[in-house]
Scaffold this motif. Structure first.
Motif, mmCIF file in Angstrom:
data_model
loop_
_atom_site.group_PDB
_atom_site.id
_atom_site.type_symbol
_atom_site.label_atom_id
_atom_site.label_comp_id
_atom_site.label_asym_id
_atom_site.label_seq_id
_atom_site.Cartn_x
_atom_site.Cartn_y
_atom_site.Cartn_z
ATOM 1 N N ARG A 144 0.897 -1.390 -0.108
ATOM 2 C CA ARG A 144 0.021 -0.079 -0.198
ATOM 3 C C ARG A 144 0.768 1.356 0.020
ATOM 4 O O ARG A 144 0.256 2.196 -0.187
ATOM 5 C CB ARG A 144 -1.116 0.064 1.266
ATOM 6 N N ASP A 145 2.054 1.273 0.293
ATOM 7 C CA ASP A 145 3.140 2.267 0.141
ATOM 8 C C ASP A 145 3.847 2.411 -0.936
ATOM 9 O O ASP A 145 4.551 3.385 -1.181
ATOM 10 C CB ASP A 145 3.854 2.101 1.324
ATOM 11 N N VAL A 146 3.520 1.584 -1.947
ATOM 12 C CA VAL A 146 4.513 1.646 -3.143
ATOM 13 C C VAL A 146 3.848 2.746 -4.178
ATOM 14 O O VAL A 146 2.658 2.975 -4.458
ATOM 15 C CB VAL A 146 4.307 0.085 -3.959
ATOM 16 N N TYR A 147 4.963 3.298 -4.758
ATOM 17 C CA TYR A 147 4.717 4.598 -5.652
ATOM 18 C C TYR A 147 4.143 4.256 -6.896
ATOM 19 O O TYR A 147 4.654 3.287 -7.505
ATOM 20 C CB TYR A 147 6.226 5.267 -5.844
ATOM 21 N N PRO A 148 3.003 4.869 -7.085
ATOM 22 C CA PRO A 148 2.177 4.183 -8.299
ATOM 23 C C PRO A 148 2.819 4.341 -9.658
ATOM 24 O O PRO A 148 3.458 5.435 -9.915
ATOM 25 C CB PRO A 148 0.880 5.038 -8.373
ATOM 26 N N SER A 149 2.916 3.248 -10.470
ATOM 27 C CA SER A 149 3.896 3.392 -11.710
ATOM 28 C C SER A 149 3.156 4.563 -12.715
ATOM 29 O O SER A 149 3.898 5.179 -13.424
ATOM 30 C CB SER A 149 3.995 2.181 -12.270
ATOM 31 N N SER A 150 1.933 4.684 -12.694
ATOM 32 C CA SER A 150 1.296 5.714 -13.258
ATOM 33 C C SER A 150 1.783 7.003 -13.375
ATOM 34 O O SER A 150 1.553 7.960 -13.938
ATOM 35 C CB SER A 150 -0.283 5.680 -12.881
ATOM 36 N N LEU A 151 2.736 7.308 -12.164
ATOM 37 C CA LEU A 151 3.273 8.540 -12.013
ATOM 38 C C LEU A 151 4.607 8.796 -12.446
ATOM 39 O O LEU A 151 5.259 9.792 -12.252
ATOM 40 C CB LEU A 151 3.384 8.972 -10.418
ATOM 41 N N LEU A 152 5.054 7.569 -13.182
ATOM 42 C CA LEU A 152 6.412 7.608 -13.817
ATOM 43 C C LEU A 152 6.273 7.487 -15.328
ATOM 44 O O LEU A 152 5.279 7.043 -15.888
ATOM 45 C CB LEU A 152 7.140 6.200 -13.347
ATOM 46 N N PRO A 153 7.386 8.181 -16.094
ATOM 47 C CA PRO A 153 7.273 8.007 -17.548
ATOM 48 C C PRO A 153 7.431 6.447 -17.919
ATOM 49 O O PRO A 153 8.055 5.768 -16.975
ATOM 50 C CB PRO A 153 8.529 8.718 -18.154
ATOM 51 N N ASP A 154 6.684 6.110 -19.226
ATOM 52 C CA ASP A 154 6.709 4.674 -19.608
ATOM 53 C C ASP A 154 8.185 4.418 -19.815
ATOM 54 O O ASP A 154 8.510 2.888 -19.650
ATOM 55 C CB ASP A 154 5.928 4.506 -20.882
ATOM 56 N N GLU A 155 9.131 5.005 -20.154
ATOM 57 C CA GLU A 155 10.462 4.708 -20.584
ATOM 58 C C GLU A 155 11.177 4.058 -19.448
ATOM 59 O O GLU A 155 12.403 3.477 -19.333
ATOM 60 C CB GLU A 155 11.345 5.728 -21.219
ATOM 61 N N VAL A 156 10.691 4.362 -18.178
ATOM 62 C CA VAL A 156 11.434 3.633 -16.961
ATOM 63 C C VAL A 156 11.232 2.395 -16.739
ATOM 64 O O VAL A 156 10.127 1.743 -16.675
ATOM 65 C CB VAL A 156 11.425 4.761 -15.755
ATOM 66 N N GLU A 157 12.509 1.659 -16.362
ATOM 67 C CA GLU A 157 12.379 0.350 -15.987
ATOM 68 C C GLU A 157 12.051 0.392 -14.588
ATOM 69 O O GLU A 157 12.872 1.026 -13.568
ATOM 70 C CB GLU A 157 13.648 -0.403 -15.992
ATOM 71 N N TYR A 158 10.954 -0.126 -13.974
ATOM 72 C CA TYR A 158 10.681 0.250 -12.260
ATOM 73 C C TYR A 158 10.474 -0.904 -11.669
ATOM 74 O O TYR A 158 9.694 -1.936 -12.193
ATOM 75 C CB TYR A 158 9.273 0.697 -12.380
ATOM 76 N N VAL A 159 11.346 -1.197 -10.954
ATOM 77 C CA VAL A 159 11.224 -2.310 -10.056
ATOM 78 C C VAL A 159 11.251 -2.084 -8.572
ATOM 79 O O VAL A 159 11.751 -1.296 -7.799
ATOM 80 C CB VAL A 159 13.022 -3.032 -10.004
ATOM 81 N N VAL A 160 10.341 -2.943 -7.897
ATOM 82 C CA VAL A 160 9.916 -2.717 -6.444
ATOM 83 C C VAL A 160 10.099 -3.607 -5.737
ATOM 84 O O VAL A 160 10.201 -5.184 -5.832
ATOM 85 C CB VAL A 160 8.386 -2.561 -6.600
ATOM 86 N N ALA A 161 10.360 -3.446 -4.398
ATOM 87 C CA ALA A 161 10.659 -4.533 -3.105
ATOM 88 C C ALA A 161 10.057 -3.898 -1.867
ATOM 89 O O ALA A 161 9.767 -2.848 -1.825
ATOM 90 C CB ALA A 161 12.155 -4.288 -2.806
ATOM 91 N N THR A 162 9.272 -4.855 -1.315
ATOM 92 C CA THR A 162 8.678 -4.423 -0.033
ATOM 93 C C THR A 162 9.289 -5.461 0.873
ATOM 94 O O THR A 162 9.427 -6.685 0.871
ATOM 95 C CB THR A 162 7.142 -4.686 -0.254
#
Ligand code: FAD
Ligand code: FES
Length: 286
Positions: A144-162
């Protein structure tokens, strides 16, 4: 650095207790760089410290809009959530030294712990604009604390850890870094101090592990760039953005210092908030 009235354009709660606010502040937007911050006056005049520091989260020089991303932790941040579009606040900035990207760096690794995303978010935009590739590693306690990927440009590789494994990698975000350290030319991080200290330890051992050349080694070989200089930071593999409680935010009160590896205290508001990771004495209690 300018003192100006910024008009609230949009305010929304993007995560529980976390707000994204956009302000019209063209004079600020035209000169700001990733890593810098603003000092904002709140309506709470009861304490000695009237302003609160916030990273410049995004800046659009064309529209003159800057955004701040903050978590409500006390009276000052709670006050901001009651502002409405059209209200103006008093902003001082841009303050501090920006991140320094080496012109030769093609692959940037950005690492954010929680609200640390606000400290590196603008660098995503700057790097993509300059044609670089960006991987963003983001760590949070739970999904629930993960930054929404919709707030990032599409070109970024976005990797999440919880921490609890409810989304992405189960564990600390720092555990993801070894997978990217050969790919990355430089890394930039913002988040809790223990996270930054762990990253600094990883960065210190990177050259030996990978056997890679240090950026800029040939030019001026044998003569290290002066401590804290722009050139030294540009060649550092890891730069960090530090957060300390602040008083004046313009270098006068010494309320924000951390200890440097030279043994000299460093003011986060003036010498920082960005530093080469090797400039900070991470074992010091400061
Ligand atoms: C350079 C810089 C950039 C920052 N950028 C952001 C940002 O983009 N988004 C964001 O949410 N926060 C950011 N912070 C932290 C933010 O300034 C504080 O959360 C805010 O000032 C708290 O104000 P308050 O009146 O709501 O809380 P207070 O009532 O003053 O304090 C409430 C709690 O917050 C802690 N706190 C207060 N100030 C700080 C601080 N400077 N650093 C860490 N903890 C603090 C206190 O220890 C206390 O536990 C930044 C701090 C610095 C120094
Ligand atoms: S906050 Fe006063 S010197 Fe940094």
């Amino acid at each position: 650095m300018r003192l100006l009235a910024a008009e609230l354009v949009e305010s929304r709660e993007v995560l529980p207790g976390q707000w994204l606010q956009a302000y019209h502040a063209p004079a600020l937007a035209s000169g700001a760089r990733a890593g810098q911050f603003v000092h904002v006056r709140t309506g709470d005049y009861s304490g000695f410290v009237l302003r609160r520091p916030f990273s410049l989260n995004t800046v659009d020089a064309v529209t003159g809009v800057v955004s701040l991303h903050f978590r409500t932790v006390g009276k000052g941040t709670a006050w901001f959530t009651h502002l409405r579009p059209g209200d103006t606040i008093d902003m001082l900035g841009p303050l501090g030294r920006p991140f320094e990207v080496d012109p030769r760096s093609r692959h940037l690794l950005l690492i954010a712990g929680g609200l640390g995303i606000a400290g590196v978010r603008m660098l995503v935009d700057e790097a993509l604009r300059d044609g670089r590739q960006v991987t963003l590693l983001f760590g949070a306690a739970t999904a629930r604390d993960v930054y929404p990927s919709s707030l990032l440009p599409d070109e970024v590789e976005y990797v999440v850890a919880t921490d609890d494994g409810t989304l992405g990698h189960h564990g600390f975000v720092t555990e993801l870094v070894p997978d990217y350290e050969a790919w990355a030319d430089q890394a930039f991080a913002c988040g809790p101090r223990p996270m930054l200290a762990a990253l600094a330890r990883l960065a210190a051992g990177r050259r030996e592990r990978l056997g890679v050349a240090k950026l800029g080694r040939k030019r001026g070989a044998g003569r290290p760039d002066p401590y804290g200089s722009t050139a030294a930071r540009r060649k550092a593999f890891l730069q960090v953005s530090m957060e300390q409680r602040m008083g004046c935010a313009v270098g006068a009160c010494l309320g924000c210092v951390v200890m440097g590896t030279t043994g000299q205290p460093q003011r986060v508001c003036r010498e920082g908030p960005t530093f080469g990771a090797d400039e900070i004495d991470w074992e010091s209690g400061w």
